[in-house]
Design a protein around this motif. Sequence first.
Motif, short mmCIF file in Angstrom:
data_model
loop_
_atom_site.label_atom_id
_atom_site.label_comp_id
_atom_site.label_asym_id
_atom_site.label_seq_id
_atom_site.Cartn_x
_atom_site.Cartn_y
_atom_site.Cartn_z
N ARG A 161 -7.02 6.23 -0.82
CA ARG A 161 -8.04 5.48 -1.53
C ARG A 161 -8.35 4.39 -0.70
O ARG A 161 -9.58 4.04 -0.80
N PHE A 162 -7.57 3.54 -0.25
CA PHE A 162 -7.69 2.33 0.71
C PHE A 162 -8.58 2.84 1.92
O PHE A 162 -9.50 2.11 2.19
N LEU A 222 1.00 -1.31 -0.09
CA LEU A 222 -0.01 0.05 0.13
C LEU A 222 0.84 1.14 0.14
O LEU A 222 1.31 1.64 0.81
N LEU A 250 -3.48 -4.49 -6.39
CA LEU A 250 -2.26 -3.56 -6.28
C LEU A 250 -0.96 -4.57 -6.41
O LEU A 250 -0.21 -4.17 -7.02
N GLU A 299 0.56 6.91 -2.07
CA GLU A 299 -0.40 7.40 -3.21
C GLU A 299 -1.72 6.55 -3.01
O GLU A 299 -2.75 7.08 -3.11
N GLU A 300 -1.68 5.12 -2.54
CA GLU A 300 -2.97 4.31 -2.49
C GLU A 300 -3.39 4.34 -1.09
O GLU A 300 -4.88 3.96 -0.91
N ARG A 318 -8.62 -5.68 -2.76
CA ARG A 318 -8.06 -4.39 -3.14
C ARG A 318 -6.51 -4.59 -3.32
O ARG A 318 -5.86 -4.25 -4.30
#
Length: 374
Positions: free
Chosen positions: A44-45, A37, A262, A40-41, A258
């Motif tokens: 959103r997570f 993770l 990734l 940047e992610e 999710r």
Amino acid sequence: MGFRVFELERWQSDYEHAVDYNVADSSVRGARLGDVLTPEEQERFLAMELSYPMVNGTERLRDSIAGLYRNGATGLNVLVTVGGAEANQLACQTLLEPGDRVAVIEPGYRQVHGVAEALGCSVLPLALDRDRGWRPRLDQLARDAASGLKLIYLVNPNNPTGSVLTREERHEIVSIAAKAGAWILADEVYRGAERHTDHETPSFWGEYDRVVAVNSLSKAYGLPGLRLGWMVAPADLVGPLWRRHEYAVISAAAPSMRLAELALAEPMRSRLIGRQRELTRTGWTLMEHWLARHADLVSAAAAEATSMAFVRYQLPQSSVEVADRIRKEASVLVGPGEFLGADHHLRITHGLGADYVGEALRRIAEVLGRMAAQ
Ligand SMILES: Cc1ncc(COP(=O)(O)O)c(C=O)c1O
């Protein structure tokens, strides 16, 4: 017949959190959530709504899984499961009936062995021959197939031996299966964990029309805690598998799906596999030195893949007795070979970091040395 305890998993459940050093596992040291993770992610997570996800797996995840296979796999061939473990279970429930004959690779991960027996099937070992570097006895498989076989369960690359089927062996197995009309259940969770090469072991998917290929993020990607796996199957079999998945778990966890999206996107996928290969390769070097130093007590064929060594020891006691002494006297957990179909062996995982494995191996040798002197 009837329900049989999955001895290896029971052994691990009972003791893996009760020892100083657990080298009975079959994955490398797990990657951290923060490795997958990226900053940047993260936002959103955290904004993710925790509703029920798509039961068969998100479209994006199924498409990226399909992209890992040749020969025209699409998202419609994929069912996302709770680990490779659920995938194997669903394949058995869907394909097997009481009285069926099932060939199971041995030594091997004995999940399908136990599930098939509980379903009332007869299990025939597809033996790996230790004296020939764990090559499969395909002449025996052909003889077994001549009297009828419903399914052939392969673990390739293999757990616990780390052996990988050659191209010729794969073709011969396909031709034996085709003659018998048998399904091939190809458990490929160690694909990507090769030690000698960066080339991934080819999948059985696409080599024959009756193939179910199983994989997960647990081994080659070092993410067993996500409990995320999948199966790739002919489109008309996916429905019946999915119906059983609804009964068992409804779906895999939404956050895991999710994170799997990734993990499988480049460059993350190569990074995770690279991390695992590095742990596997440095671990093996350590293991090789240890084996050489204690050649009077232990030996092992060099595994072509996986972060495990299947170590033969020179003592008369059974592998459960030896593993129990190591657990009690050294607080180290190893996997008894009996639980994988070959006594007088211990399964030892070396992909867990040099300091950790170094100390575990030192303690194991101490106990073995003591036992040999008694
Ligand atoms: C050959 C094989 N298949 C399946 C599994 C199940 O693993 P997971 O459910 O984490 O994918 C294991 C775990 O050790 C394994 O060794």
